[in-house]
Motif scaffolding. Structure first.
Motif, PDB file in Angstrom:
ATOM      1  N   TYR A  25     -35.216  37.231  -6.164  1.00 47.24           N
ATOM      2  CA  TYR A  25     -33.867  36.861  -6.608  1.00 47.24           C
ATOM      3  C   TYR A  25     -33.965  35.737  -7.619  1.00 47.24           C
ATOM      4  O   TYR A  25     -34.960  35.025  -7.691  1.00 47.24           O
ATOM      5  N   ASP A  26     -32.918  35.587  -8.417  1.00 51.07           N
ATOM      6  CA  ASP A  26     -32.929  34.604  -9.504  1.00 51.07           C
ATOM      7  C   ASP A  26     -31.498  34.435  -9.991  1.00 51.07           C
ATOM      8  O   ASP A  26     -30.555  34.912  -9.364  1.00 51.07           O
ATOM      9  N   ILE A  27     -31.351  33.768 -11.117  1.00 54.66           N
ATOM     10  CA  ILE A  27     -30.068  33.625 -11.787  1.00 54.66           C
ATOM     11  C   ILE A  27     -30.251  34.110 -13.217  1.00 54.66           C
ATOM     12  O   ILE A  27     -31.337  33.962 -13.793  1.00 54.66           O
ATOM     13  N   THR A  28     -29.227  34.715 -13.779  1.00 55.57           N
ATOM     14  CA  THR A  28     -29.344  35.224 -15.146  1.00 55.57           C
ATOM     15  C   THR A  28     -29.510  34.068 -16.133  1.00 55.57           C
ATOM     16  O   THR A  28     -29.168  32.923 -15.834  1.00 55.57           O
ATOM     17  N   GLY A  31     -26.599  31.914 -16.702  1.00 53.84           N
ATOM     18  CA  GLY A  31     -26.138  31.171 -15.540  1.00 53.84           C
ATOM     19  C   GLY A  31     -24.851  31.674 -14.920  1.00 53.84           C
ATOM     20  O   GLY A  31     -24.275  31.006 -14.071  1.00 53.84           O
ATOM     21  N   LYS A  32     -24.415  32.850 -15.290  1.00 51.20           N
ATOM     22  CA  LYS A  32     -23.137  33.357 -14.781  1.00 51.20           C
ATOM     23  C   LYS A  32     -23.273  34.270 -13.573  1.00 51.20           C
ATOM     24  O   LYS A  32     -22.309  34.488 -12.860  1.00 51.20           O
ATOM     25  N   CYS A  33     -24.469  34.820 -13.347  1.00 50.04           N
ATOM     26  CA  CYS A  33     -24.661  35.746 -12.228  1.00 50.04           C
ATOM     27  C   CYS A  33     -25.980  35.472 -11.506  1.00 50.04           C
ATOM     28  O   CYS A  33     -26.984  35.156 -12.127  1.00 50.04           O
ATOM     29  N   PHE A  34     -25.927  35.606 -10.188  1.00 50.36           N
ATOM     30  CA  PHE A  34     -27.143  35.686  -9.405  1.00 50.36           C
ATOM     31  C   PHE A  34     -27.614  37.127  -9.504  1.00 50.36           C
ATOM     32  O   PHE A  34     -26.802  38.050  -9.627  1.00 50.36           O
ATOM     33  N   TYR A  36     -30.547  39.970  -7.757  1.00 47.93           N
ATOM     34  CA  TYR A  36     -31.587  40.254  -6.764  1.00 47.93           C
ATOM     35  C   TYR A  36     -32.157  41.636  -7.032  1.00 47.93           C
ATOM     36  O   TYR A  36     -31.520  42.464  -7.682  1.00 47.93           O
ATOM     37  N   VAL A  47     -21.731  33.985 -10.034  1.00 43.32           N
ATOM     38  CA  VAL A  47     -21.988  32.659  -9.467  1.00 43.32           C
ATOM     39  C   VAL A  47     -20.710  32.048  -8.899  1.00 43.32           C
ATOM     40  O   VAL A  47     -20.720  31.462  -7.819  1.00 43.32           O
TER      41      VAL A  47
END
Length: 63
Positions: A25-28, A31-34, A36, A47
């Motif tokens: 998992y990560d963040i785009t 920074g607007k979406c997680f 997985y 987010v």
């Protein structure tokens, strides 16, 4: 197949969702979406809709 884990998402509404068999998992980048990965496919969670997004083990260990 590599290691997998259960991903816990707690939404701002209070709803909890566990996604089993997640490999990463990560963040785009923006920074607007997680994001997985499960079974080679990506899933996205905005987010601003989540209070918690991470390994269930990590969250439960803090309570």
């Amino acid at each position: 197949m590599g290691w997998t884990f259960d991903l816990l998402i707690i939404y701002k509404t209070g709803e909890e969702k566990i996604v089993g068999g997640v490999s990463s998992y990560d963040i785009t980048d923006n920074g607007k979406c997680f994001v997985y990965v499960k079974n080679g496919r990506r899933g996205f969670v905005p987010v601003d809709s989540a209070n918690f997004f991470g390994k269930e083990f990590d969250y439960k260990g803090k309570c």
